[in-house]
Design a protein around this motif. Sequence first.
Motif, PDB file in Angstrom:
ATOM      1  N   UNK A  30      39.920  25.288  28.672  1.00 62.83           N
ATOM      2  CA  UNK A  30      41.076  24.457  29.217  1.00 62.83           C
ATOM      3  C   UNK A  30      42.162  25.201  29.284  1.00 62.83           C
ATOM      4  N   UNK A  31      42.923  25.855  28.430  1.00 63.78           N
ATOM      5  CA  UNK A  31      43.806  26.821  28.344  1.00 63.78           C
ATOM      6  C   UNK A  31      43.668  28.062  29.308  1.00 63.78           C
ATOM      7  N   UNK A  32      42.349  28.484  29.368  1.00 57.33           N
ATOM      8  CA  UNK A  32      42.046  29.682  30.075  1.00 57.33           C
ATOM      9  C   UNK A  32      42.301  29.616  31.478  1.00 57.33           C
ATOM     10  N   UNK A  33      41.457  28.214  32.049  1.00 59.88           N
ATOM     11  CA  UNK A  33      41.834  27.973  33.644  1.00 59.88           C
ATOM     12  C   UNK A  33      43.113  27.653  33.921  1.00 59.88           C
ATOM     13  N   UNK A  34      43.779  26.845  32.840  1.00 65.14           N
ATOM     14  CA  UNK A  34      45.349  26.644  33.199  1.00 65.14           C
ATOM     15  C   UNK A  34      46.096  27.986  33.178  1.00 65.14           C
ATOM     16  N   UNK A  35      45.720  28.878  32.514  1.00 64.64           N
ATOM     17  CA  UNK A  35      46.531  30.198  32.573  1.00 64.64           C
ATOM     18  C   UNK A  35      46.208  30.978  34.028  1.00 64.64           C
ATOM     19  N   UNK A  36      44.841  30.819  34.209  1.00 70.66           N
ATOM     20  CA  UNK A  36      44.243  31.398  35.554  1.00 70.66           C
ATOM     21  C   UNK A  36      45.158  30.834  36.803  1.00 70.66           C
ATOM     22  N   UNK A  51      41.971  17.252  42.498  1.00 64.64           N
ATOM     23  CA  UNK A  51      43.182  16.822  41.930  1.00 64.64           C
ATOM     24  C   UNK A  51      44.274  17.571  41.997  1.00 64.64           C
ATOM     25  N   UNK A  52      43.999  18.840  41.618  1.00 61.69           N
ATOM     26  CA  UNK A  52      45.105  20.093  41.501  1.00 61.69           C
ATOM     27  C   UNK A  52      45.565  20.340  42.707  1.00 61.69           C
ATOM     28  N   UNK A  53      44.726  20.343  43.805  1.00 63.00           N
ATOM     29  CA  UNK A  53      45.295  20.612  45.271  1.00 63.00           C
ATOM     30  C   UNK A  53      46.046  19.355  45.712  1.00 63.00           C
ATOM     31  N   UNK A  54      45.811  18.410  45.429  1.00 67.64           N
ATOM     32  CA  UNK A  54      46.617  17.096  45.783  1.00 67.64           C
ATOM     33  C   UNK A  54      47.879  17.315  45.171  1.00 67.64           C
ATOM     34  N   UNK A  55      48.030  17.663  43.965  1.00 64.69           N
ATOM     35  CA  UNK A  55      49.329  17.473  43.233  1.00 64.69           C
ATOM     36  C   UNK A  55      50.142  18.482  43.743  1.00 64.69           C
ATOM     37  N   UNK A 108      33.694  20.274  32.342  1.00 64.53           N
ATOM     38  CA  UNK A 108      33.844  19.457  33.406  1.00 64.53           C
ATOM     39  C   UNK A 108      32.398  18.963  33.822  1.00 64.53           C
ATOM     40  N   UNK A 109      32.193  17.538  33.991  1.00 63.81           N
ATOM     41  CA  UNK A 109      31.195  17.242  34.798  1.00 63.81           C
ATOM     42  C   UNK A 109      29.861  17.248  34.026  1.00 63.81           C
ATOM     43  N   UNK A 110      29.839  17.376  32.605  1.00 60.45           N
ATOM     44  CA  UNK A 110      28.744  17.555  32.044  1.00 60.45           C
ATOM     45  C   UNK A 110      28.234  16.160  31.602  1.00 60.45           C
ATOM     46  N   UNK A 111      27.070  16.178  30.824  1.00 61.24           N
ATOM     47  CA  UNK A 111      26.653  14.674  30.395  1.00 61.24           C
ATOM     48  C   UNK A 111      25.785  15.056  29.079  1.00 61.24           C
ATOM     49  N   UNK A 114      52.553  24.650  39.350  1.00 57.83           N
ATOM     50  CA  UNK A 114      50.984  25.107  39.166  1.00 57.83           C
ATOM     51  C   UNK A 114      50.507  24.761  37.853  1.00 57.83           C
ATOM     52  N   UNK A 115      51.211  24.872  36.943  1.00 58.74           N
ATOM     53  CA  UNK A 115      50.596  24.352  35.407  1.00 58.74           C
ATOM     54  C   UNK A 115      50.347  22.847  35.611  1.00 58.74           C
ATOM     55  N   UNK A 116      51.411  22.035  35.931  1.00 60.14           N
ATOM     56  CA  UNK A 116      51.279  20.525  36.008  1.00 60.14           C
ATOM     57  C   UNK A 116      50.092  20.141  36.918  1.00 60.14           C
ATOM     58  N   UNK A 117      49.893  20.934  37.890  1.00 62.35           N
ATOM     59  CA  UNK A 117      48.448  20.514  38.911  1.00 62.35           C
ATOM     60  C   UNK A 117      47.246  21.148  38.220  1.00 62.35           C
ATOM     61  N   UNK A 118      47.390  22.182  37.306  1.00 58.18           N
ATOM     62  CA  UNK A 118      46.029  22.423  36.576  1.00 58.18           C
ATOM     63  C   UNK A 118      45.807  21.414  35.478  1.00 58.18           C
ATOM     64  N   UNK A 119      47.109  20.925  34.763  1.00 60.43           N
ATOM     65  CA  UNK A 119      46.582  19.867  33.815  1.00 60.43           C
ATOM     66  C   UNK A 119      46.246  18.705  34.543  1.00 60.43           C
ATOM     67  N   UNK A 120      46.508  18.282  35.635  1.00 58.52           N
ATOM     68  CA  UNK A 120      46.201  17.142  36.336  1.00 58.52           C
ATOM     69  C   UNK A 120      44.445  17.222  36.594  1.00 58.52           C
ATOM     70  N   UNK A 121      44.244  18.491  36.753  1.00 59.68           N
ATOM     71  CA  UNK A 121      42.745  18.519  37.140  1.00 59.68           C
ATOM     72  C   UNK A 121      41.854  18.488  36.049  1.00 59.68           C
ATOM     73  N   UNK A 122      42.290  19.234  34.901  1.00 58.99           N
ATOM     74  CA  UNK A 122      42.007  19.471  33.671  1.00 58.99           C
ATOM     75  C   UNK A 122      41.816  18.421  32.711  1.00 58.99           C
ATOM     76  N   UNK A 123      42.589  17.067  33.169  1.00 54.70           N
ATOM     77  CA  UNK A 123      42.646  15.873  32.518  1.00 54.70           C
ATOM     78  C   UNK A 123      41.473  15.451  31.814  1.00 54.70           C
ATOM     79  N   UNK A 124      40.369  15.618  32.869  1.00 58.35           N
ATOM     80  CA  UNK A 124      39.094  15.116  32.799  1.00 58.35           C
ATOM     81  C   UNK A 124      38.010  15.861  31.983  1.00 58.35           C
TER      82      UNK A 124
END
Length: 342
Positions: free
Chosen positions: A310-316, A274-278, A151-154, A289-299
Amino acid sequence: MREFGYQRAFDVPGAVALLGADPDARYLGGGTNLVDLMKTGVERPAGLIDVRELPLNDIEVTESGGLRIGATVTNSDLAAHPEVRRRYPALAQAVLAGASGQLRNMATVGGNLLQRTRCGYFADVAKPCNKRDPGSGCPAIEGEHHNHAILGASAHCVATHPSDMGVALSAFDAVVSYETADGPGELPIADFYLPVGDTPHLETALPPGALITGVTLPPTPVAAVSRYRKVRERASYAFAIGSLAAALDVRNGLVHDVRLAFGAVASRPWRAWEAEAALCGGPATAEAFAAAADAELAAAEPLPDNAYKVTLIRNLVVSVLTELTESTEPSASTDPSEGATR
């Protein structure tokens, strides 16, 4: 190692003045990161200004009910403080997860915020690295990057920030205080770390010569029900491959308040807005919780060898929020009208 001078400061204005007189010097706290980088030649300051004797080692409850933490408070003292453990348990857990007892006894709050990436290319002066040598390239993108950013890299840098403490501080909207020759200033931690962009060597928004003097945590009732979960490649002390600071307030099955911040996924602690707002106002369920994580990790833009994050953070997110939900449910053996919790 380059030869360097050494001076000890005993008050904040004196420390700032010493650095102002020698801009090529560096402040020295516990030295658990800076000295290591000096040994490898990554850092080559002309002098060190020891700030460990500054009167910045207190933890105080603020008038508003938050906490003020001095910059020279050691990680050990921070994790053990009863008000930290009671009001912001995820912060205490994050500090305890960050290093061995010996390192926590030396490392300071201010230094923890400023620690630099553990990317192997950054640490090896024989390799190119845009963070260490701007314009030289980022070999991690085509090379070893299994623990790098999603996330947020360049195109200029995919390194991650190593702090555990910073993740918890980000979840709780900490404010960093500093002092310069022009006077004091403050930075919300959301603005403290700069985006990577095309200048990865510029890591924080601190003005030149600034000395961190402390961190203030605002009163955050939801933080009392919080956890920090860290995943690493070995059980002993190691840097995270993914981590989560989470706080949750559930009322009548609905999310009243939630705080989420990810670690080891970006160049800075990653607040999951994004996850908090969801989640806010919605059901406190594993599916939500899973849907909110997916919303954040969409980026997320993972590289070939770190897509597992991506899967690791979603599961966390699902696991920790489910645990927090269960920990705040009314006990079956008590009268719900009394508001008792187990």
